[in-house]
Design a protein around this motif. Structure first.
Motif, PDB file in Angstrom:
ATOM      1  N   GLN A  44       0.831  -1.194   0.000  1.00 56.70           N
ATOM      2  CA  GLN A  44       0.000   0.000   0.000  1.00 56.70           C
ATOM      3  C   GLN A  44       0.870   1.250   0.000  1.00 56.70           C
ATOM      4  OE1 GLN A  44      -2.679  -0.358   3.392  1.00 56.70           O
ATOM      5  NE2 GLN A  44      -4.259  -1.225   2.068  1.00 56.70           N
ATOM      6  N   ARG A  45       0.298   2.316  -0.496  1.00 56.59           N
ATOM      7  CA  ARG A  45       0.998   3.597  -0.460  1.00 56.59           C
ATOM      8  C   ARG A  45       1.156   4.029   1.002  1.00 56.59           C
ATOM      9  NH1 ARG A  45      -0.856   8.153  -4.688  1.00 56.59           N
ATOM     10  NH2 ARG A  45      -0.665   6.264  -5.961  1.00 56.59           N
ATOM     11  N   GLU A  46       2.351   4.520   1.332  1.00 54.21           N
ATOM     12  CA  GLU A  46       2.616   4.898   2.713  1.00 54.21           C
ATOM     13  C   GLU A  46       3.268   6.276   2.778  1.00 54.21           C
ATOM     14  OE1 GLU A  46       5.363   2.017   4.314  1.00 54.21           O
ATOM     15  OE2 GLU A  46       7.018   2.714   3.072  1.00 54.21           O
ATOM     16  N   LEU A  47       3.048   6.931   3.903  1.00 54.69           N
ATOM     17  CA  LEU A  47       3.643   8.240   4.128  1.00 54.69           C
ATOM     18  C   LEU A  47       5.146   8.105   4.326  1.00 54.69           C
ATOM     19  CD1 LEU A  47       3.413  11.321   4.869  1.00 54.69           C
ATOM     20  CD2 LEU A  47       3.170  10.540   7.234  1.00 54.69           C
ATOM     21  N   VAL A  48       5.891   8.988   3.676  1.00 59.33           N
ATOM     22  CA  VAL A  48       7.332   9.080   3.900  1.00 59.33           C
ATOM     23  C   VAL A  48       7.631  10.291   4.776  1.00 59.33           C
ATOM     24  CG1 VAL A  48       9.591   9.395   2.825  1.00 59.33           C
ATOM     25  CG2 VAL A  48       7.841   7.971   1.699  1.00 59.33           C
ATOM     26  N   ALA A  49       7.121  11.457   4.378  1.00 59.99           N
ATOM     27  CA  ALA A  49       7.368  12.682   5.132  1.00 59.99           C
ATOM     28  C   ALA A  49       6.353  13.729   4.709  1.00 59.99           C
ATOM     29  CB  ALA A  49       8.779  13.204   4.885  1.00 59.99           C
ATOM     30  N   ARG A  50       6.018  14.630   5.641  1.00 70.26           N
ATOM     31  CA  ARG A  50       5.120  15.744   5.351  1.00 70.26           C
ATOM     32  C   ARG A  50       5.694  16.994   5.994  1.00 70.26           C
ATOM     33  NH1 ARG A  50       0.598  14.837   2.736  1.00 70.26           N
ATOM     34  NH2 ARG A  50      -0.188  16.922   3.162  1.00 70.26           N
ATOM     35  N   ILE A  51       5.310  18.140   5.440  1.00 73.47           N
ATOM     36  CA  ILE A  51       5.750  19.416   5.979  1.00 73.47           C
ATOM     37  C   ILE A  51       4.617  20.416   5.864  1.00 73.47           C
ATOM     38  CG2 ILE A  51       6.780  20.106   3.764  1.00 73.47           C
ATOM     39  CD1 ILE A  51       8.974  21.547   5.444  1.00 73.47           C
ATOM     40  N   THR A  52       4.392  21.174   6.928  1.00 75.01           N
ATOM     41  CA  THR A  52       3.322  22.166   6.924  1.00 75.01           C
ATOM     42  C   THR A  52       3.786  23.449   6.238  1.00 75.01           C
ATOM     43  OG1 THR A  52       3.983  23.199   9.005  1.00 75.01           O
ATOM     44  CG2 THR A  52       2.557  21.252   9.151  1.00 75.01           C
ATOM     45  N   ASP A  53       2.850  24.355   6.018  1.00 74.60           N
ATOM     46  CA  ASP A  53       3.233  25.621   5.411  1.00 74.60           C
ATOM     47  C   ASP A  53       4.128  26.438   6.338  1.00 74.60           C
ATOM     48  OD1 ASP A  53      -0.038  27.245   5.891  1.00 74.60           O
ATOM     49  OD2 ASP A  53       1.214  26.038   7.203  1.00 74.60           O
ATOM     50  N   GLY A  54       4.104  26.116   7.627  1.00 77.76           N
ATOM     51  CA  GLY A  54       4.976  26.801   8.566  1.00 77.76           C
ATOM     52  C   GLY A  54       6.330  26.143   8.739  1.00 77.76           C
ATOM     53  N   GLY A  55       6.533  24.989   8.080  1.00 83.85           N
ATOM     54  CA  GLY A  55       7.824  24.330   8.119  1.00 83.85           C
ATOM     55  C   GLY A  55       7.962  23.193   9.107  1.00 83.85           C
ATOM     56  N   THR A  56       6.883  22.834   9.780  1.00 86.10           N
ATOM     57  CA  THR A  56       6.933  21.697  10.697  1.00 86.10           C
ATOM     58  C   THR A  56       6.850  20.406   9.901  1.00 86.10           C
ATOM     59  OG1 THR A  56       5.891  22.975  12.457  1.00 86.10           O
ATOM     60  CG2 THR A  56       5.846  20.575  12.663  1.00 86.10           C
ATOM     61  N   SER A  57       7.767  19.497  10.188  1.00 88.61           N
ATOM     62  CA  SER A  57       7.824  18.261   9.407  1.00 88.61           C
ATOM     63  C   SER A  57       7.668  17.031  10.288  1.00 88.61           C
ATOM     64  CB  SER A  57       9.151  18.180   8.644  1.00 88.61           C
ATOM     65  OG  SER A  57      10.240  18.247   9.548  1.00 88.61           O
ATOM     66  N   ASN A  58       7.226  15.948   9.670  1.00 79.71           N
ATOM     67  CA  ASN A  58       7.214  14.666  10.352  1.00 79.71           C
ATOM     68  C   ASN A  58       7.595  13.584   9.354  1.00 79.71           C
ATOM     69  OD1 ASN A  58       4.254  15.217   9.467  1.00 79.71           O
ATOM     70  ND2 ASN A  58       4.326  13.003   9.766  1.00 79.71           N
ATOM     71  N   TYR A  59       8.136  12.494   9.884  1.00 80.86           N
ATOM     72  CA  TYR A  59       8.703  11.447   9.052  1.00 80.86           C
ATOM     73  C   TYR A  59       8.229  10.059   9.479  1.00 80.86           C
ATOM     74  CZ  TYR A  59      12.064  15.084   7.757  1.00 80.86           C
ATOM     75  OH  TYR A  59      12.646  16.239   7.306  1.00 80.86           O
ATOM     76  N   ALA A  60       8.219   9.160   8.524  1.00 80.15           N
ATOM     77  CA  ALA A  60       8.035   7.755   8.858  1.00 80.15           C
ATOM     78  C   ALA A  60       9.256   7.292   9.646  1.00 80.15           C
ATOM     79  CB  ALA A  60       7.879   6.922   7.595  1.00 80.15           C
ATOM     80  N   ASP A  61       9.041   6.355  10.549  1.00 75.93           N
ATOM     81  CA  ASP A  61      10.137   5.924  11.431  1.00 75.93           C
ATOM     82  C   ASP A  61      11.334   5.388  10.659  1.00 75.93           C
ATOM     83  OD1 ASP A  61       8.005   4.626  14.112  1.00 75.93           O
ATOM     84  OD2 ASP A  61       8.761   6.635  13.699  1.00 75.93           O
ATOM     85  N   ASP A  62      11.095   4.686   9.567  1.00 78.81           N
ATOM     86  CA  ASP A  62      12.212   4.036   8.883  1.00 78.81           C
ATOM     87  C   ASP A  62      13.020   4.978   7.993  1.00 78.81           C
ATOM     88  OD1 ASP A  62      10.414   2.318   6.188  1.00 78.81           O
ATOM     89  OD2 ASP A  62      10.195   4.303   7.068  1.00 78.81           O
ATOM     90  N   VAL A  63      12.626   6.254   7.906  1.00 81.11           N
ATOM     91  CA  VAL A  63      13.425   7.199   7.126  1.00 81.11           C
ATOM     92  C   VAL A  63      14.007   8.317   7.996  1.00 81.11           C
ATOM     93  CG1 VAL A  63      12.018   6.739   5.089  1.00 81.11           C
ATOM     94  CG2 VAL A  63      11.564   8.783   6.479  1.00 81.11           C
ATOM     95  N   LYS A  64      13.632   8.347   9.264  1.00 82.32           N
ATOM     96  CA  LYS A  64      14.148   9.381  10.166  1.00 82.32           C
ATOM     97  C   LYS A  64      15.673   9.330  10.225  1.00 82.32           C
ATOM     98  CE  LYS A  64      10.169   9.822  13.260  1.00 82.32           C
ATOM     99  NZ  LYS A  64       9.625   9.561  14.621  1.00 82.32           N
ATOM    100  N   GLY A  65      16.271  10.496  10.123  1.00 84.66           N
ATOM    101  CA  GLY A  65      17.731  10.565  10.161  1.00 84.66           C
ATOM    102  C   GLY A  65      18.384  10.349   8.812  1.00 84.66           C
TER     103      GLY A  65
END
Length: 121
Positions: A44-65
């Motif tokens: 299935q399609r999965e999230l890798v990373a997202r970023i808000t218009d203010g610059g806050t980002s979050n990542y999938a655990d296996d790509v962090k770092g």
């Protein structure tokens, strides 16, 4: 009409790097969140990373770092810098953006056409 166009995919050896770009164009009032998803064969399609218009980002655990998402609001571009790539990162990578196209309109989600990333061992 809104378009998202990805670029930067390709084939690399494990440990290598790639930088993906996604440019938004069309009638755009504002771009809220932008992100990258991926879909490997049979999965299935999965999230890798997202970023808000203010610059806050979050990542999938296996790509962090290893991966870094960034955006240039003036150019309407989102980037994904991918370092220390692994064969498990092989997938089609899709850009996604939540975009408002006019005053009084709700934001809607748009997808790019996808770009292939292949990592060999």
């Amino acid at each position: 009409q809104v378009q998202l166009v990805e670029s930067g995919g390709g084939s690399v050896q494990a440990g290598g790097s790639l930088r993906l770009s996604c440019a938004a164009s069309g009638v755009i009032l504002w771009i809220n969140d932008m992100g990258w998803y991926r879909q490997a064969p049979g999965k299935q399609r999965e999230l890798v990373a997202r970023i808000t218009d203010g610059g806050t980002s979050n990542y999938a655990d296996d790509v962090k770092g290893r991966f870094t998402i960034s955006r240039d609001n003036s150019k309407k571009i989102v980037y994904l810098q991918m370092n220390s790539l692994k064969p498990a990162d092989t997938a089609v990578y899709y850009c996604n953006a939540l975009i408002t196209t006019g005053l009084g309109r709700s934001a809607a989600g748009y997808w790019g056409q996808g770009t292939q990333v292949t990592v060999s061992s």
